[in-house]
Design a protein around this motif. Structure first.
Motif, PDB file in Angstrom:
ATOM      1  N   VAL A  34      42.341  29.551  60.318  1.00 62.39           N
ATOM      2  CA  VAL A  34      42.161  28.884  58.889  1.00 62.39           C
ATOM      3  C   VAL A  34      41.016  29.984  57.607  1.00 62.39           C
ATOM      4  CG1 VAL A  34      41.884  27.050  57.434  1.00 62.39           C
ATOM      5  CG2 VAL A  34      43.269  27.321  60.060  1.00 62.39           C
ATOM      6  N   VAL A  35      41.877  29.784  56.905  1.00 66.35           N
ATOM      7  CA  VAL A  35      40.169  30.262  55.826  1.00 66.35           C
ATOM      8  C   VAL A  35      40.365  28.993  54.613  1.00 66.35           C
ATOM      9  CG1 VAL A  35      39.951  32.108  54.138  1.00 66.35           C
ATOM     10  CG2 VAL A  35      40.370  32.900  56.085  1.00 66.35           C
ATOM     11  N   VAL A  36      39.603  28.343  54.486  1.00 64.68           N
ATOM     12  CA  VAL A  36      39.524  27.754  53.441  1.00 64.68           C
ATOM     13  C   VAL A  36      38.309  28.397  52.256  1.00 64.68           C
ATOM     14  CG1 VAL A  36      38.860  25.043  52.434  1.00 64.68           C
ATOM     15  CG2 VAL A  36      39.952  25.562  54.675  1.00 64.68           C
ATOM     16  N   HIS A  37      38.795  28.527  51.103  1.00 63.11           N
ATOM     17  CA  HIS A  37      37.974  29.123  49.597  1.00 63.11           C
ATOM     18  C   HIS A  37      38.213  28.236  49.204  1.00 63.11           C
ATOM     19  CE1 HIS A  37      36.006  32.064  46.926  1.00 63.11           C
ATOM     20  NE2 HIS A  37      37.247  31.734  46.180  1.00 63.11           N
ATOM     21  N   ALA A  38      36.018  27.788  49.133  1.00 64.49           N
ATOM     22  CA  ALA A  38      36.504  26.267  48.124  1.00 64.49           C
ATOM     23  C   ALA A  38      35.335  27.189  47.221  1.00 64.49           C
ATOM     24  CB  ALA A  38      35.972  25.478  48.906  1.00 64.49           C
ATOM     25  N   ALA A  39      34.554  28.068  47.294  1.00 59.47           N
ATOM     26  CA  ALA A  39      33.471  29.177  46.596  1.00 59.47           C
ATOM     27  C   ALA A  39      34.104  28.968  44.740  1.00 59.47           C
ATOM     28  CB  ALA A  39      32.594  30.011  46.828  1.00 59.47           C
ATOM     29  N   ALA A  40      33.115  28.523  44.049  1.00 56.68           N
ATOM     30  CA  ALA A  40      33.325  28.665  43.141  1.00 56.68           C
ATOM     31  C   ALA A  40      32.280  28.297  41.542  1.00 56.68           C
ATOM     32  CB  ALA A  40      34.503  27.657  42.344  1.00 56.68           C
TER      33      ALA A  40
ATOM     34  N   ALA B  87      25.498  34.009  54.884  1.00 61.58           N
ATOM     35  CA  ALA B  87      25.392  34.764  53.909  1.00 61.58           C
ATOM     36  C   ALA B  87      26.560  35.311  53.211  1.00 61.58           C
ATOM     37  CB  ALA B  87      23.827  35.038  52.975  1.00 61.58           C
ATOM     38  N   ALA B  88      27.048  35.139  52.109  1.00 61.69           N
ATOM     39  CA  ALA B  88      28.369  36.444  51.561  1.00 61.69           C
ATOM     40  C   ALA B  88      28.518  35.181  50.165  1.00 61.69           C
ATOM     41  CB  ALA B  88      29.430  35.909  52.247  1.00 61.69           C
ATOM     42  N   ASP B  89      28.215  36.668  49.350  1.00 57.43           N
ATOM     43  CA  ASP B  89      28.677  36.660  48.129  1.00 57.43           C
ATOM     44  C   ASP B  89      29.926  37.072  47.756  1.00 57.43           C
ATOM     45  OD1 ASP B  89      29.571  36.863  45.231  1.00 57.43           O
ATOM     46  OD2 ASP B  89      27.505  38.739  44.776  1.00 57.43           O
ATOM     47  N   VAL B  90      30.976  36.385  47.726  1.00 61.29           N
ATOM     48  CA  VAL B  90      31.977  36.406  46.966  1.00 61.29           C
ATOM     49  C   VAL B  90      32.936  36.908  46.805  1.00 61.29           C
ATOM     50  CG1 VAL B  90      33.177  33.916  48.127  1.00 61.29           C
ATOM     51  CG2 VAL B  90      33.452  34.146  45.611  1.00 61.29           C
ATOM     52  N   SER B  91      32.479  37.650  45.506  1.00 56.49           N
ATOM     53  CA  SER B  91      32.577  38.416  44.235  1.00 56.49           C
ATOM     54  C   SER B  91      32.077  39.721  44.723  1.00 56.49           C
ATOM     55  CB  SER B  91      31.967  38.140  43.144  1.00 56.49           C
ATOM     56  OG  SER B  91      30.584  37.971  43.301  1.00 56.49           O
ATOM     57  N   ASP B  92      31.258  40.154  46.076  1.00 62.71           N
ATOM     58  CA  ASP B  92      31.153  40.831  46.779  1.00 62.71           C
ATOM     59  C   ASP B  92      31.979  42.056  48.182  1.00 62.71           C
ATOM     60  OD1 ASP B  92      30.090  43.347  48.416  1.00 62.71           O
ATOM     61  OD2 ASP B  92      28.286  42.731  48.426  1.00 62.71           O
ATOM     62  N   PRO B  93      33.012  42.937  47.846  1.00 58.56           N
ATOM     63  CA  PRO B  93      33.540  43.418  48.972  1.00 58.56           C
ATOM     64  C   PRO B  93      32.898  42.868  50.778  1.00 58.56           C
ATOM     65  CG  PRO B  93      33.889  44.255  47.352  1.00 58.56           C
ATOM     66  CD  PRO B  93      33.242  43.112  46.446  1.00 58.56           C
ATOM     67  N   LEU B  94      32.030  43.894  50.389  1.00 58.80           N
ATOM     68  CA  LEU B  94      31.551  44.190  51.466  1.00 58.80           C
ATOM     69  C   LEU B  94      30.694  43.072  52.770  1.00 58.80           C
ATOM     70  CD1 LEU B  94      29.551  47.535  51.079  1.00 58.80           C
ATOM     71  CD2 LEU B  94      31.707  46.807  51.700  1.00 58.80           C
ATOM     72  N   ALA B  95      29.955  41.999  51.445  1.00 61.61           N
ATOM     73  CA  ALA B  95      29.460  41.162  51.905  1.00 61.61           C
ATOM     74  C   ALA B  95      31.147  40.249  52.784  1.00 61.61           C
ATOM     75  CB  ALA B  95      28.844  40.335  50.474  1.00 61.61           C
TER      76      ALA B  95
ATOM     77  N   GLY C 189      38.533  19.664  65.626  1.00 54.32           N
ATOM     78  CA  GLY C 189      38.170  20.491  66.321  1.00 54.32           C
ATOM     79  C   GLY C 189      37.855  21.960  66.400  1.00 54.32           C
ATOM     80  N   TYR C 190      38.351  22.310  64.859  1.00 52.97           N
ATOM     81  CA  TYR C 190      38.011  23.774  64.484  1.00 52.97           C
ATOM     82  C   TYR C 190      35.962  24.406  64.947  1.00 52.97           C
ATOM     83  CZ  TYR C 190      42.642  23.311  61.824  1.00 52.97           C
ATOM     84  OH  TYR C 190      42.769  23.382  61.334  1.00 52.97           O
ATOM     85  N   ALA C 191      36.362  25.404  65.185  1.00 58.83           N
ATOM     86  CA  ALA C 191      34.601  25.949  65.443  1.00 58.83           C
ATOM     87  C   ALA C 191      34.694  27.015  63.708  1.00 58.83           C
ATOM     88  CB  ALA C 191      35.041  27.841  66.137  1.00 58.83           C
ATOM     89  N   LEU C 192      33.729  26.864  62.809  1.00 54.77           N
ATOM     90  CA  LEU C 192      33.005  26.938  61.978  1.00 54.77           C
ATOM     91  C   LEU C 192      32.758  28.179  61.716  1.00 54.77           C
ATOM     92  CD1 LEU C 192      33.596  23.185  61.041  1.00 54.77           C
ATOM     93  CD2 LEU C 192      34.802  25.347  60.060  1.00 54.77           C
ATOM     94  N   ALA C 193      33.409  29.425  60.244  1.00 54.78           N
ATOM     95  CA  ALA C 193      32.271  30.093  60.041  1.00 54.78           C
ATOM     96  C   ALA C 193      31.493  29.550  58.642  1.00 54.78           C
ATOM     97  CB  ALA C 193      32.950  31.425  59.835  1.00 54.78           C
ATOM     98  N   LEU C 194      30.813  29.172  58.058  1.00 54.28           N
ATOM     99  CA  LEU C 194      30.623  28.678  57.198  1.00 54.28           C
ATOM    100  C   LEU C 194      29.472  29.803  56.026  1.00 54.28           C
ATOM    101  CD1 LEU C 194      28.937  25.095  58.603  1.00 54.28           C
ATOM    102  CD2 LEU C 194      31.311  25.758  57.998  1.00 54.28           C
ATOM    103  N   GLY C 195      30.332  30.334  54.969  1.00 52.06           N
ATOM    104  CA  GLY C 195      30.168  31.432  53.932  1.00 52.06           C
ATOM    105  C   GLY C 195      29.344  30.428  53.095  1.00 52.06           C
ATOM    106  N   TYR C 196      28.009  30.531  52.392  1.00 49.16           N
ATOM    107  CA  TYR C 196      27.470  30.556  51.426  1.00 49.16           C
ATOM    108  C   TYR C 196      26.820  31.251  50.512  1.00 49.16           C
ATOM    109  CZ  TYR C 196      22.869  30.879  54.059  1.00 49.16           C
ATOM    110  OH  TYR C 196      22.569  31.975  54.756  1.00 49.16           O
ATOM    111  N   GLY C 197      26.361  30.653  49.177  1.00 47.67           N
ATOM    112  CA  GLY C 197      26.233  31.571  48.459  1.00 47.67           C
ATOM    113  C   GLY C 197      24.120  32.453  48.688  1.00 47.67           C
TER     114      GLY C 197
END
Length: 246
Positions: free
Chosen positions: A87-93, A62-70, A30-38
């Motif tokens: 909820v924040v789930v940080h799965a990018a690696a 789209a967001a490069d997780v190593s870019d603070p502005l993104a 039931g969550y709404a989702l913001a989906l970050g991708y590279g």
């Protein structure tokens, strides 16, 4: 359900593998989702379609997780679309394997920027924005507890994730926000399987007493538990979701 009633999750690395499975599991709950991708917009669109087919709302960003502005823009997009983040789930690696003596330092730097700096950046935004009652879940790895030649750099990057997780949980004292990590064992994802021989895959599959590789869905279930109310008393911990690998 109104925007203020539903819980909102932001997932990085959401376009494939474990990140996708987590996104689909949270959508089913039931969550709404913001989906970050590279960079793979097509894969992200597939995840959005799957999420929406389950009746949930989702936006790809789209967001490069190593870019603070993104990363700031990713969180701002979630705020605009859904009114906040619970909820924040940080799965990018990134996983680059090499014996340390032979490790190309540019490759190592790229991996550390994603795995270590990226975790700092995402967790910094999460610490500022996650609403009371919420959760931050980072992805570590069970390789930290094993002796696997070639994994030196990757294991070091994930050890940093666990250190940040434990300390951030204490820095958020009084906020009613938990911070935990999930440390998968060998899991059948594209990133894990890439470049491995059938013999190597068999070796990893037999490492757990359950004698199989994990699945992305196995990890998603554990994340959903830590993200939800039933897991809210667990804080500052790393859960080794690995089928019993030592």
């Amino acid at each position: 359900m109104t925007t203020t009633e539903r819980r909102v999750a932001l997932v990085t690395g959401a376009s494939r593998g474990i990140g996708r499975a987590i996104s689909e599991r949270l959508a089913a709950e039931g969550y709404a989702l913001a989906l970050g991708y590279g960079t793979n917009a097509e894969a992200a669109a597939d995840v959005v379609a799957a999420v929406e087919a389950s009746g949930a709302d989702a936006i790809p960003v789209a967001a490069d997780v190593s870019d603070p502005l993104a990363v700031a823009a990713l969180f701002e997009a979630a705020d605009r679309a859904f009114g906040g983040v619970d909820v924040v789930v940080h799965a990018a690696a990134r996983m680059t394997l090499s014996p340390l003596a032979d490790f190309d330092l540019e490759d190592l730097d790229r991996m550390l920027r994603i795995n270590v700096l990226g975790t700092c950046i995402v967790n910094q935004q999460a610490a500022r924005r996650v609403r009371p009652g919420g959760a931050i879940v980072n992805l570590s790895s069970s390789v930290i507890g094993r002796v696997l030649p070639g994994y030196t750099g990757y294991a070091a990057s994930k050890a940093a994730v666990e250190a940040m997780t434990f300390i951030l949980a204490h820095e958020l004292r009084g906020r009613d926000v938990t911070v935990n990590a999930i440390a998968p064992g060998p899991t059948a994802t594209e990133m894990f399987l890439d470049g491995k021989s059938p013999e190597q895959i068999e070796f990893f599959a037999k490492a757990a007493p359950l004698e199989r590789l994990g699945t992305p869905e196995d990890i998603a279930k554990a994340v959903a538990f830590l993200a939800g109310p039933d897991g809210h008393w667990i804080n500052g911990q790393t859960l080794r979701a690995n089928g019993g690998v030592n």
